[in-house]
Write an enzyme that holds these catalytic residues in place. Structure first.
Site, PDB file in Angstrom:
ATOM      1  N   GLU A   1      17.050 -19.301   9.657  1.00 27.10           N
ATOM      2  CA  GLU A   1      17.435 -19.677  11.025  1.00 27.10           C
ATOM      3  C   GLU A   1      16.441 -20.681  11.617  1.00 27.10           C
ATOM      4  O   GLU A   1      16.826 -21.704  12.194  1.00 27.10           O
ATOM      5  CB  GLU A   1      17.479 -18.441  11.929  1.00 27.10           C
ATOM      6  CG  GLU A   1      18.575 -17.453  11.604  1.00 27.10           C
ATOM      7  CD  GLU A   1      18.161 -16.394  10.591  1.00 27.10           C
ATOM      8  OE1 GLU A   1      17.181 -16.630   9.824  1.00 27.10           O
ATOM      9  OE2 GLU A   1      18.810 -15.345  10.537  1.00 27.10           O
TER      10      GLU A   1
ATOM     11  N   GLU B   1      12.052  -1.657  14.037  1.00 26.38           N
ATOM     12  CA  GLU B   1      11.711  -2.301  12.775  1.00 26.38           C
ATOM     13  C   GLU B   1      10.500  -1.586  12.147  1.00 26.38           C
ATOM     14  O   GLU B   1      10.358  -1.545  10.931  1.00 26.38           O
ATOM     15  CB  GLU B   1      11.405  -3.787  13.006  1.00 26.38           C
ATOM     16  CG  GLU B   1      11.514  -4.608  11.727  1.00 26.38           C
ATOM     17  CD  GLU B   1      11.497  -6.097  12.003  1.00 26.38           C
ATOM     18  OE1 GLU B   1      12.557  -6.660  12.313  1.00 26.38           O
ATOM     19  OE2 GLU B   1      10.418  -6.699  11.922  1.00 26.38           O
TER      20      GLU B   1
ATOM     21  N   LYS C   1      17.726 -11.549   4.689  1.00 26.13           N
ATOM     22  CA  LYS C   1      17.378 -12.947   4.416  1.00 26.13           C
ATOM     23  C   LYS C   1      17.915 -13.359   3.046  1.00 26.13           C
ATOM     24  O   LYS C   1      18.442 -14.456   2.866  1.00 26.13           O
ATOM     25  CB  LYS C   1      15.859 -13.142   4.473  1.00 26.13           C
ATOM     26  CG  LYS C   1      15.259 -12.949   5.863  1.00 26.13           C
ATOM     27  CD  LYS C   1      13.757 -13.264   5.897  1.00 26.13           C
ATOM     28  CE  LYS C   1      13.163 -13.033   7.275  1.00 26.13           C
ATOM     29  NZ  LYS C   1      11.756 -13.363   7.396  1.00 26.13           N
TER      30      LYS C   1
ATOM     31  N   LYS D   1       5.978 -17.257  10.465  1.00 28.18           N
ATOM     32  CA  LYS D   1       4.878 -16.771   9.614  1.00 28.18           C
ATOM     33  C   LYS D   1       5.050 -17.314   8.193  1.00 28.18           C
ATOM     34  O   LYS D   1       4.125 -17.862   7.613  1.00 28.18           O
ATOM     35  CB  LYS D   1       4.870 -15.238   9.633  1.00 28.18           C
ATOM     36  CG  LYS D   1       3.794 -14.613   8.803  1.00 28.18           C
ATOM     37  CD  LYS D   1       3.810 -13.093   8.988  1.00 28.18           C
ATOM     38  CE  LYS D   1       2.937 -12.423   7.943  1.00 28.18           C
ATOM     39  NZ  LYS D   1       2.955 -10.957   8.064  1.00 28.18           N
TER      40      LYS D   1
ATOM     41  N   HIS E   1      23.349   1.266  38.365  1.00 29.14           N
ATOM     42  CA  HIS E   1      24.754   1.057  38.755  1.00 29.14           C
ATOM     43  C   HIS E   1      25.633   0.927  37.530  1.00 29.14           C
ATOM     44  O   HIS E   1      26.736   0.393  37.611  1.00 29.14           O
ATOM     45  CB  HIS E   1      24.859  -0.171  39.656  1.00 29.14           C
ATOM     46  CG  HIS E   1      24.082   0.013  40.914  1.00 29.14           C
ATOM     47  ND1 HIS E   1      24.647   0.454  42.091  1.00 29.14           N
ATOM     48  CD2 HIS E   1      22.756  -0.115  41.173  1.00 29.14           C
ATOM     49  CE1 HIS E   1      23.716   0.566  43.013  1.00 29.14           C
ATOM     50  NE2 HIS E   1      22.546   0.216  42.474  1.00 29.14           N
TER      51      HIS E   1
ATOM     52  N   GLY F   1       4.889  -9.653  11.828  1.00 28.61           N
ATOM     53  CA  GLY F   1       5.595 -10.498  12.803  1.00 28.61           C
ATOM     54  C   GLY F   1       5.719  -9.852  14.169  1.00 28.61           C
ATOM     55  O   GLY F   1       5.432 -10.467  15.204  1.00 28.61           O
ATOM     56  N   ARG F   2       6.119  -8.591  14.194  1.00 31.93           N
ATOM     57  CA  ARG F   2       6.335  -7.925  15.487  1.00 31.93           C
ATOM     58  C   ARG F   2       5.041  -7.520  16.168  1.00 31.93           C
ATOM     59  O   ARG F   2       5.059  -6.987  17.275  1.00 31.93           O
ATOM     60  CB  ARG F   2       7.261  -6.715  15.300  1.00 31.93           C
ATOM     61  CG  ARG F   2       6.779  -5.708  14.276  1.00 31.93           C
ATOM     62  CD  ARG F   2       7.895  -4.769  13.878  1.00 31.93           C
ATOM     63  NE  ARG F   2       7.528  -3.873  12.790  1.00 31.93           N
ATOM     64  CZ  ARG F   2       7.568  -4.199  11.490  1.00 31.93           C
ATOM     65  NH1 ARG F   2       7.918  -5.416  11.124  1.00 31.93           N
ATOM     66  NH2 ARG F   2       7.257  -3.325  10.576  1.00 31.93           N
TER      67      ARG F   2
END
Ligand code: G6Q
Length: 547
Positions: free
Chosen positions: A216, A357, A509, A210, A389, A271-272
């Site tokens: 990263e 978030e 960041k 965005k 399990h 973003g999410r």
């Protein structure tokens, strides 16, 4: 109107619910079902092809009406209307949160600051579709004239988790002669493993960011560029092998990607909340434009239900209110999300970002520190039956209260003999056992030795919701994600927090960027601004970073 300065705990509706929780919150599901066998239907909601069974939640007859009254007192209807009206409900960033516009039909009108954004959305969708068709058909050629065989999405957080979840969820519908990879971590291993067997001449990178400033993503994108140029040896190759998805055309151009190869979105999409924007380009490349449209239609169906259904019959509203009931009033610290569908294996990870978030906040919209109730629980999970399990033991017999969301489908995309019946028998059995348990008397009646009776007793009264749909199609996935998006918003409204900012992420960041030069500088850095522990860690690393 919503409370500005005061705590929601001061509302009479909050107090009534707290008093009710103290009395009724521990009532056993066994008793509740005995008293009202009709609750299975009473607490089931159907909407847009989804069925939600809330009857195994700890709901006494008064609970839902009290929750709905609290929602009204927190002005949930007004907040829903404000979201759809494109008002700047993300107050700390002065932005709308209008992800519903991403899936609005072409003829709809939704405005941000007076501007109709639906036509902008459809213009981008049209460009995405043309590009997707070209790549999928082999018409889009790489620099050496060969068709694209591998697509690598480079992005992180909201620019990764939605795309990778959707790709895995819809894998059944994907074009199998295209290989999809998702690279997010700045750890060089992620890059190395994602590209090690790819041919640069047949690889397309989608740089999804965005802001186009994320450390990263830009590090991975630069390395990808170098990897491509090392093989193809010509700057012009970038135009055929790199496209960008971003809101920041200037940074895209500065990186060296032609903005003709950029797919845009807007700052009113978090973003999410962006997997159905151009951030979903990898999804569209994988499943094709028509199925992407089905995905959007699934989102939109729930949007309309959320916008128009009365609160007590509104699936995202009830789902969200129950999360608040469990986390804030009954004290559950976590919620487990347990999809009984292997294709949803990344759904819990996706949901972790969406919920935590959004609502992992300790300050209200008015800036008051929340010290009198708990906000977002921790979300976690794994596909069933694998989790059975492993950690289900704790859910059944541990000392903690862990409400569960079970997700399952009537038909498998891969019907194989008895497999699906076996899978579904497990989901039904788990929800039943969690709710009703096994009493000591029942265990004894089976002839179990007295010393083992406490060990084989299951207390039950462990709440769960079961979400069902006919099949995991693009439409069903869109509806499921929209259900959780709106449920998350509902929770944020009751807690009085801004579900659309993420200052904790922003801080990370900034902090990392400050330390990078201290790790890389040839000269001994001045570490006096750090605490002694961090300074010692940096010195330890500097001494060993190169063999
Ligand atoms: C999402 C967050 C965050 C964001 C990533 C990537 O809501 O804001 O997870 O998506 O930090 O950001 P960019 O897309 O700007 O690279």
């Amino acid at each position: 109107m919503t409370l500005s300065q005061g705590s929601h705990t001061a509302l009479p509706e909050w107090k009534a619910l707290a008093a009710h929780a103290a009395n009724a919150g521990a009532r056993h599901l066994r008793d509740l079902f005995r008293e009202d066998p009709g609750r299975a239907e009473r607490y089931a909601l159907e909407a847009c092809g989804l069925r939600a069974d809330f009857s195994k939640q700890r709901l006494s007859p008064d609970t839902l009406p009290l929750l709905v009254r609290l929602a009204e007192a927190c002005d949930l209807p007004g907040r829903i209307a404000a979201m759809f009206a494109g008002e700047p409900i993300n107050t700390t960033e002065h932005r709308a949160a209008l992800h519903v516009a991403l899936r609005a039909p072409r003829e709809a009108t939704l405005r941000v600051a007076g501007h109709d954004v639906v036509s902008d959305v459809h213009a981008v969708l049209g460009r995405m579709a043309a590009f997707a068709e070209a790549v999928r058909s082999g018409g889009w050629k790489g620099h050496t004239g060969r068709p694209i065989r591998a697509v690598v999405n480079i992005g992180i957080g909201g620019s990764d988790l939605g795309p990778v979840m959707a790709y895995e969820a819809l894998r059944h519908f994907t074009l199998r002669n295209l290989d999809f990879r998702f690279m997010s971590n700045v750890d060089g291993t992620d890059f190395a493993e994602a590209t090690r067997d790819l041919d640069p001449a047949e690889t397309l990178f989608i740089v999804s960011s965005k802001t186009f400033t994320t450390l990263e993503t830009l590090a991975n994108a630069r390395t990808a560029r170098a990897w491509l140029l090392a093989a193809l040896g010509d700057e012009r190759a970038v135009a055929r092998h790199f496209v960008a998805v971003s809101t920041n055309a200037a940074e895209v151009a500065a990186f060296g990607i032609d903005t003709a190869n950029m797919f845009g979105f807007w700052d009113w999409i978090g973003g999410r909340y962006s997997m159905d924007s151009a951030i979903g380009l990898s999804t569209m490349l994988a499943v094709g434009p028509e199925r992407f449209a089905d995905l959007l239609a699934g989102f939109h169906a729930i949007d309309e239900h959320f916008r128009t259904a009365p609160l007590a019959a509104n699936m995202p509203v009830v789902h969200g209110l129950l999360a608040v009931w469990n986390a804030t009033f009954l004290g559950a610290h976590t919620i487990a999300v347990l999809p009984y569908d292997q294709y949803l294996k990344r759904f819990p990870a996706y949901l972790q970002q969406l919920t935590m978030e959004s609502n992992g906040k300790r300050v209200t919209l008015a800036g008051r520190v929340i010290d009198d109730y708990e906000t977002s629980p921790v979300y976690w999970g794994e596909p069933g039956t694998n989790g059975q399990h492993s950690f289900y033991q704790l859910i059944h017999q541990g000392t903690r209260l862990i409400p569960c969301d079970f997700i399952a489908f009537a038909r498998s995309a891969n019907p194989l003999g008895r497999h699906h019946d076996l899978l579904m028998s497990n989901v039904f059995a788990q929800a039943e056992a969690l709710a009703f348990g096994r009493t000591a008397e029942e265990v004894r009646a089976e002839g179990v030795a007295e010393a083992l009776v406490p060990h084989k007793t299951f207390p039950g009264n462990r709440p769960s919701t079961t979400l069902l749909a006919a099949e995991l199609t693009p439409h069903a996935l869109g509806s499921l994600v929209a259900l959780y998006e709106h449920s998350t918003f509902v929770q944020g409204v009751i807690w009085g927090v801004n579900s659309f900012d993420q200052w904790g992420v922003e801080l990370g960041k900034v902090l990392a960027n400050r330390i990078v030069p201290e790790l890389e500088s040839a000269a001994e850095p001045d570490l006096s601004s750090h605490d002694p522990s961090t300074a010692a860690l940096i010195r330890w690393y500097r001494a060993r970073r190169k063999k």
